[in-house]
Design a protein around this motif. Structure first.
Motif, short mmCIF file in Angstrom:
data_model
loop_
_atom_site.label_atom_id
_atom_site.label_comp_id
_atom_site.label_asym_id
_atom_site.label_seq_id
_atom_site.Cartn_x
_atom_site.Cartn_y
_atom_site.Cartn_z
N ASN A 1 39.23 36.99 46.42
CA ASN A 1 40.50 36.91 45.60
C ASN A 1 41.80 36.83 46.30
O ASN A 1 42.84 36.28 45.85
CB ASN A 1 40.77 38.61 45.10
N LEU B 1 45.72 50.53 37.30
CA LEU B 1 45.01 49.46 36.63
C LEU B 1 45.27 49.09 35.19
O LEU B 1 44.78 47.98 34.54
CB LEU B 1 43.30 49.45 36.95
N ALA C 1 42.97 53.64 40.45
CA ALA C 1 42.55 53.26 39.15
C ALA C 1 43.68 53.16 38.16
O ALA C 1 43.73 52.48 37.19
CB ALA C 1 41.25 53.71 38.54
N ASP D 1 39.83 50.84 45.93
CA ASP D 1 40.14 52.25 45.37
C ASP D 1 41.25 52.89 46.21
O ASP D 1 42.38 53.79 45.52
CB ASP D 1 39.16 53.28 45.10
N TRP E 1 47.32 41.79 44.49
CA TRP E 1 48.78 41.99 44.11
C TRP E 1 49.54 42.97 44.75
O TRP E 1 50.51 42.62 45.02
CB TRP E 1 48.56 41.89 42.45
N GLY F 1 34.18 47.52 47.89
CA GLY F 1 34.29 48.35 46.47
C GLY F 1 34.62 47.46 45.47
O GLY F 1 34.35 46.14 45.55
N SER F 2 35.38 48.24 44.51
CA SER F 2 35.80 47.47 43.33
C SER F 2 36.58 46.09 43.32
O SER F 2 37.10 45.89 44.22
CB SER F 2 37.01 48.45 42.56
N SER F 3 36.21 45.27 42.39
CA SER F 3 36.51 43.84 42.53
C SER F 3 38.04 43.67 42.13
O SER F 3 38.69 42.67 42.09
CB SER F 3 35.52 42.79 41.41
N ARG F 4 38.60 44.81 41.60
CA ARG F 4 40.15 44.74 41.08
C ARG F 4 41.11 43.83 42.02
O ARG F 4 41.35 44.04 43.38
CB ARG F 4 40.83 46.20 41.20
N GLU F 5 41.43 42.67 41.42
CA GLU F 5 42.46 41.80 42.24
C GLU F 5 43.68 42.31 42.24
O GLU F 5 44.64 41.97 43.04
CB GLU F 5 42.58 40.48 41.30
N HIS F 6 44.06 43.48 41.57
CA HIS F 6 45.21 44.22 41.54
C HIS F 6 45.46 44.62 42.98
O HIS F 6 46.63 44.98 43.62
CB HIS F 6 45.25 45.41 40.83
N ILE G 1 34.39 40.00 47.59
CA ILE G 1 35.20 39.80 46.64
C ILE G 1 36.63 40.06 46.81
O ILE G 1 37.30 38.96 46.39
CB ILE G 1 34.96 40.98 45.30
#
Ligand code: SF4
Lengths: 465, 196
Positions: free
Chosen positions: B105, B30, B27, B22, B83, B75-80, B101
């Motif tokens: 990623n 995203l 977010a 985060d 990137w 935390g969050s899995s966001r691959e962003h 994660i």
């Protein structure tokens, strides 16, 4: 030597094993939502690849959806485009979608179990870290990144290295007013946000056996906050009766149950790590900092960063207190909040709403507090309304919303403003998680409801004084 | 995915632990449906609110190697998050321990994440603070990092290393085992649920 539950599920999904390479694991259920999938579908399109098993894939809209006026188009243009992109992708690739307004729409981790799609012994993946929730059924459920989402869409498999196993045994009995949320917050405070790293955690012991499915999902949900890849609980009669009669429950029920009953850690199996916790000693737990490991019992005070022996912990506590605008020594019960959020995939299920409603019945939310109640799914909303819970919330002065992730991460309009402070039943108190500059205290639904009434962090017992 | 063999660049010392995804990218960033252009979201809160934040300091403007404290990417899995680091210009991250994660990623998306012990991380911080312009070479082939007089070996499993060095896409590798997948599918129990 015997096998753990996690190892049994792993072995039964092994497609290919080759020395020096990750295992190729078959995926039984792939859950998709609008945030982590657009780039994956794009990748498929570019390579001319179909979705291999649309019949094992299901999508919902949850992260971006507004929780008010859901019959109207999404006002925020970027959110709307993301949701429309999911709709187009699902139509093009033949994936079943539960869109906003559908009776079965909701947070991805609430609808899977609710539809009966999540079953014991399965492998479940989703481009979302809280996929660990589904482990409550004895499934091996993993959060994955977007590259992996694309890999699963294309091949229905995942390349994975075996995990280590950890048992968290919770002995004794929970006292009244103490919940599954307090168990998992205490586990995280005990082992730390990195303590579960590389592990699949299996929760066991009498206090876990006594939990309902909803409560088990709360525990498994936050495994990720302890750093673990997944959390699991062996299936038992509680699991079977939850599943019985659900839309996707097995037709050959007896054969399925016979198999499910084998899904237990063998007596002579060995875990790589073991943690024990006594439920008798647990009391309501809240966080004071900016990661879920920075928490303590509600009776405590805000800690002095100087009291942490480890330099990194000290620095991180200092930064957390500065962000949270808290002074060491302040009683946690004296911390005033302006927002209470009841919802999320951690605590947005029917049992959570019932627990909070029982506290609010005949009481009022303090004038200084805005309370948002956001059911985890439209079915939860429907059920709560059938039981009259919505009326209790409304009479108490809370807001009653439609289903979605909402203020758990504030991708929709439900956000904290700069400097606002919440008691939240969600799972992450990271800086800015609920809105830029917002401050979050993680709590159970019971503590959330009591806090709404008193305006400061409180347990239901405090309302009886 | 771009091939990664060797990289030389400046180091940005990020003296923080528990940097969750985060923080790496909030977010609100995203909502996009593209796969590139996330550099503006990288550490957005810290960059906008803390003038002293390492990426706001001109002497680290060109850094391409990020050295962080423990538990980076939790935390969050966001691959962003990966990137955003790549889009901003980072090719390598070094830290004592990662969120699982995030690590997965990063290695899939072509960002090399190296694990080094806390004392070594401290010495790299010192190295980059003593002379922000000093360069570090990360040699994936030899699994070594060169920083001035320091020569540091690191571990990375052969498979991940091979994929990074070849710039391989996992899907095409897996599709070579199509017959194994089909055979597995034929043997799955009948009662398992279908979504459609
Ligand atoms: S409710 Fe929160 S944690 Fe759960 S899936 Fe939604 S955003 Fe993620």
């Amino acid at each position: 030597m015997g096998m753990t539950l996690a190892e049994k599920v792993w072995d039964s999904h092994l497609v290919r094993r080759c020395e020096g390479e990750p295992d190729l694991i078959y995926v039984d259920l792939h859950l998709v939502h609008e945030v982590t999938s657009p780039q994956a579908f794009d990748g498929l399109r570019l390579a001319g690849r179909p979705v291999r098993r649309p019949d094992l894939t299901v999508a919902t809209e949850d992260h971006n959806v507004p929780t008010e006026n859901i019959d109207q188009p999404i006002a925020d243009e970027v959110s709307r485009i993301q949701v429309e992109t999911l709709r187009r992708n699902c139509a093009e690739f033949g994936v079943r979608l539960y869109p906003m307004g559908d009776r079965d729409q909701g947070i991805v981790h609430v609808i899977g179990p609710q539809l009966g799609l999540t079953q014991p012994g399965m492998t479940v993946v989703c481009g979302d870290s809280h996929t660990s929730t589904h482990g409550a059924f004895g499934a091996l459920a993993l959060g994955i990144g977007t590259s992996e989402v694309e890999h699963v869409l294309a091949t229905q498999t995942l390349l994975l290295r075996p995990f280590r196993t950890m048992s968290v045994t919770v002995t004794g009995t929970l006292q009244p007013g103490v919940t599954a949320k307090d168990i998992i917050l205490a586990v995280i405070a005990k082992i730390g946000t990195g303590g579960g790293q590389g592990y699949v955690i299996e929760y066991r012991g009498p206090a876990v056996d006594a939990l309902s499915m909803e409560a088990r999902m709360t525990v498994c949900n936050m495994s990720i906050e302890a750093g673990a890849r997944a959390g699991m609980i062996a299936p038992d009669d509680t699991t079977f009766s939850f599943l019985k009669g659900r839309q996707h429950a097995p037709e050959d029920w007896d054969a399925a149950v016979r198999y499910w009953q084998t899904l237990r850690t063998d007596d002579d199996a060995v875990f790589d790590a073991e943690v024990v916790l006594d439920a008798n000693e647990l009391t309501p737990f809240v966080t004071w900092g900016t990661n879920p490991g920075q928490g303590s019992t509600l009776d405590a005070t805000v800690p002095d960063p100087a009291s942490f022996p480890d330099a990194a912990d000290r620095a991180s506590a200092e930064q957390a207190l500065a962000y949270m605008n808290l002074q060491p020594g302040t009683r946690l019960r004296d911390i005033a909040v302006d927002t209470v959020f009841l919802g999320s995939c951690t605590n947005g299920r029917i049992e959570d709403l019932r627990a909070a409603a029982a506290v609010l019945q005949g009481r009022r939310v303090d004038a200084s507090v805005r309370m948002l109640v956001v059911p985890g799914s439209m079915r939860v909303k429907e059920q709560a309304e059938a039981e009259g819970l919505n009326q209790i919330f409304l009479d108490a002065g809370a807001e009653w919303r439609s289903a979605g992730c909402s203020m758990c991460l504030g991708m929709n309009p439900d956000q904290l403003a700069v400097g606002e402070r919440s008691a939240s039943t969600s799972n992450r108190n990271f800086e800015g998680r609920q809105g830029k500059g917002g401050r979050t205290h993680l709590v159970s639904p019971l503590v959330a409801a009591a806090t709404a009434v008193r305006g400061t962090l409180s347990a239901p017992a405090d309302l009886e004084d | 995915m771009e091939k990664f063999r060797q990289h030389t660049g400046q180091v940005a010392p990020l003296r923080r632990s528990n940097v969750d995804t985060d923080q790496i990218i909030p977010a609100v960033y995203l909502k996009r449906v593209t796969r590139t252009g996330f550099e503006d979201g990288l550490f957005a809160a810290w960059r906008s609110q803390e003038p002293d934040f390492v990426l706001n300091r001109p002497e680290y403007a060109g850094a391409s190697i990020l050295v962080a404290g423990s538990d980076f990417g939790i935390g969050s899995s966001r691959e962003h998050a990966v990137w955003a680091l790549l889009d901003y210009g980072f090719r390598v991250v070094i830290c004592p321990r990662y969120g699982d994660i995030f690590r997965g990623n990063s290695l899939k998306a072509g960002l090399l994440t190296v694990v080094l012990d806390q004392p070594v991380v401290e010495s790299l911080w010192q190295y980059a603070e003593d002379d922000p312009a000093a360069e570090v070479t990360v040699d994936l082939d030899a699994r070594t990092i060169l920083a001035g007089d320091l020569r540091i070996a690191f571990d990375l499993d052969d498979y991940a290393r091979w994929r990074l060095m070849e710039g391989l896409d996992d899907i095409s590798v897996t599709q070579r085992h199509e017959h194994d997948i089909t055979a597995f599918e034929a043997a799955r129990p009948q009662w398992l649920p279908r979504t459609a």
